[in-house]
Design an enzyme around this catalytic site. Structure first.
Site, PDB file in Angstrom:
ATOM      1  CG  ASN A 153      29.690 -18.535  29.210  1.00 49.94           C
ATOM      2  OD1 ASN A 153      29.757 -17.338  28.934  1.00 49.94           O
ATOM      3  ND2 ASN A 153      28.752 -19.309  28.701  1.00 49.94           N
ATOM      4  N   GLY A 228      25.337 -12.500  29.034  1.00 48.22           N
ATOM      5  CA  GLY A 228      25.609 -12.684  30.452  1.00 48.22           C
ATOM      6  C   GLY A 228      24.335 -12.993  31.217  1.00 48.22           C
ATOM      7  CD  GLU A 250      23.526 -16.417  23.786  1.00 49.17           C
ATOM      8  OE1 GLU A 250      24.039 -17.435  24.315  1.00 49.17           O
ATOM      9  OE2 GLU A 250      23.806 -16.017  22.647  1.00 49.17           O
ATOM     10  CB  CYS A 285      23.482 -19.448  28.015  1.00 49.71           C
ATOM     11  SG  CYS A 285      24.481 -18.080  28.640  1.00 49.71           S
TER      12      CYS A 285
END
Length: 481
Positions: A153, A228, A250, A285
């Protein structure tokens, strides 16, 4: 044609040499799936083993290097990286789906990370003497080989925020980029690696299950830094358990935005909320993924946000006037489409908006319109899941106590936000919200690259940093008489 692919296409880096893989996979443009941007090498376990050997060998000398040498090399590399930013913006857009302004900002932030972390190293690394009867010093040393497994991302900044402090603290690194968009990060890592001894920085690409498993299970790898999904993070923990590595992760998020009764729902606030939801097409996220609004303001918020969504220009990020691009890959596209479809089948109201810049080419890419979901409850899949797309469920609440309970009702705890004119009230909420960071009247990121705060619960394993994440990659030890 293959001649138009980037020079790193289909290759990987071990011990200073770029090698050609026998097996490769196409990297496609998510805004036009008929366009092949390049290829990614499908490395084997044998390739990973060679990369680890290279990193272990290089660590012997690099770990003994002077911190001033490390910082100076990194600053020189930063200057070289800065010169190639402009020519690689389009490539990042084409392989990732970001819009131009987001892509360029990410690339420039990589340069900032290199410079700021280099400066921070020179002060942070110094021994710290403690007061007391006994002479005690807190000292630091490199830990060893570091594996960095990065996401699709935001592949640039999330990779650099781990690779750069790892190298600066005297470690050697093996990077495993995301298979769907590895090219820009590999071009940048190629440039960085050229300023350091062979083996300090290695790059292997391919299947996460093959590469990640090999890195996690090898006892020579002392640290794994992963960004991820929570599901993959759990597998990394299992694979790393046998040799008790340092793990920094994370993971997923299901961030709640709480709109209190006194919130000022003017254009500025609605614009900030829109950005918090739709930045990178929601593939962040720490994007807003649930909105809870006081029942007296519910209809007002839904209508104002719907109107704001109506004017979002959607299309290929290469076009300068586009404000939101596609989802990055087919799997994520189908997942988000499925969430929306099942919510609708369950009785939810689905409000879509946006302006299609290229209606004829819409179905050639992984495009989804900005979507508001109403008429759902707390237990709905669309509320409990991490959507990771341009979709937002909006629910109402009666009391502040109910809002707090709903916001904390999640396996995740990455970020949250409180929207109110009363800062004391926001702080009272923040003290009880189960999130690694809480914002007031915004849902954003920390601009200061020295700072970061870990997610709670299933959103990660890490700790607060005030030093550009340098402390994640060095061992701290006590020295005393």
């Amino acid at each position: 044609m293959i001649s138009t692919y980037p020079k790193v296409s289909g290759k990987f880096l071990i011990d200073g040499k770029w090698l050609e893989a026998e097996n490769k996979k196409e990297v496609i443009n998510p805004a036009n799936t008929q366009e092949v941007v390049g290829e990614v090498a499908l490395c084997t376990k044998e390739h990973v083993d060679k990369a680890i050997t290279s990193a272990v060998t290089a660590f012997e000398s690099w770990s003994q290097s002077d911190i001033h040498e490390r910082a100076e090399k990194m600053k020189v590399a930063a200057g070289a990286i800065e010169k190639i930013v402009e020519e690689n913006v389009n490539l990042l857009v084409r392989e990732n789906g970001k819009i131009l302004v987001e892509a360029k900002k990410d690339l420039l932030r990589c340069v900032d990370i290199m410079r700021e972390a280099s400066d921070e190293l020179l002060t942070w690394w110094q021994p710290e003497s403690l007061d007391g009867k006994q002479k005690v010093q807190i000292r630091r040393r490199p830990r060893g080989v570091t594996a960095v497994i990065s996401p699709w991302n935001s592949p640039m900044i999330l990779t650099f925020k781990r690779v750069i402090p790892a190298i600066l603290t005297g470690n050697t690194v093996i990077v495993k980029p995301a298979t769907s968009c590895p090219l820009t990060i590999m071009i940048f890592l190629e440039k960085v690696a050229s300023y350091f001894p062979n083996g300090v920085l290695n790059v292997v690409t391919g299947s996460g299950s093959v590469i990640g498993d090999a890195l996690c299970k090898d006892s020579s790898v002392r640290t794994v830094a992963f960004v991820g999904s929570t599901e993959t993070g759990k597998e990394i923990m299992k694979a790393s358990a046998s040799n008790v590595k340092n793990i920094f992760m994370e993971l997923g998020g299901n961030d709640a935005a709480i709109i209190l009764e006194d919130a000022k729902l003017d254009d500025e606030l609605i614009t900030k909320l829109r950005f918090g939801i739709l930045r990178a097409a929601g593939q962040v996220c720490s994007a807003v993924k649930r909105v809870y609004v006081h029942e007296s303001r519910y209809e007002e918020l839904v209508e104002k946000l719907r109107k704001k969504f109506q004017y979002i220009r959607i299309g290929s990020g290469i076009q300068p006037d586009v404000e939101m691009g596609p989802l990055n890959n087919q799997s994520q596209y189908e997942y988000v489409k499925g969430l929306i479809s099942r919510a609708k089948d369950g009785g939810a109201e689905v409000l879509t908006g946006g302006i299609k810049i290229d209606p004829e080419g819409w179905n050639d890419g992984y495009f989804i319109e900005p979507t508001i979901i109403t008429g759902v409850n707390q237990n709905s899949e669309i509320v409990q899941a991490e959507q990771f797309g341009p979709v937002i469920p909006i629910l109402s609440f009666k009391t502040n106590e109910e809002a707090l309970k709903l916001a904390n009702d999640s396996h995740f705890g990455l970020r949250a936000s409180v929207w109110t004119e009363n800062e004391k009230k926001a702080i009272a909420f923040a003290d009880q919200l189960e999130a690694g960071a809480v914002f007031i009247n915004n849902h954003t990121v920390f601009q200061d690259l020295h700072l970061d705060f870990p997610g709670l619960k299933e959103s990660g394993i890490s700790r607060e940093t005030r030093h550009c994440s340098l402390e994640f990659f060095a061992d701290t030890y006590g020295f005393a008489n």
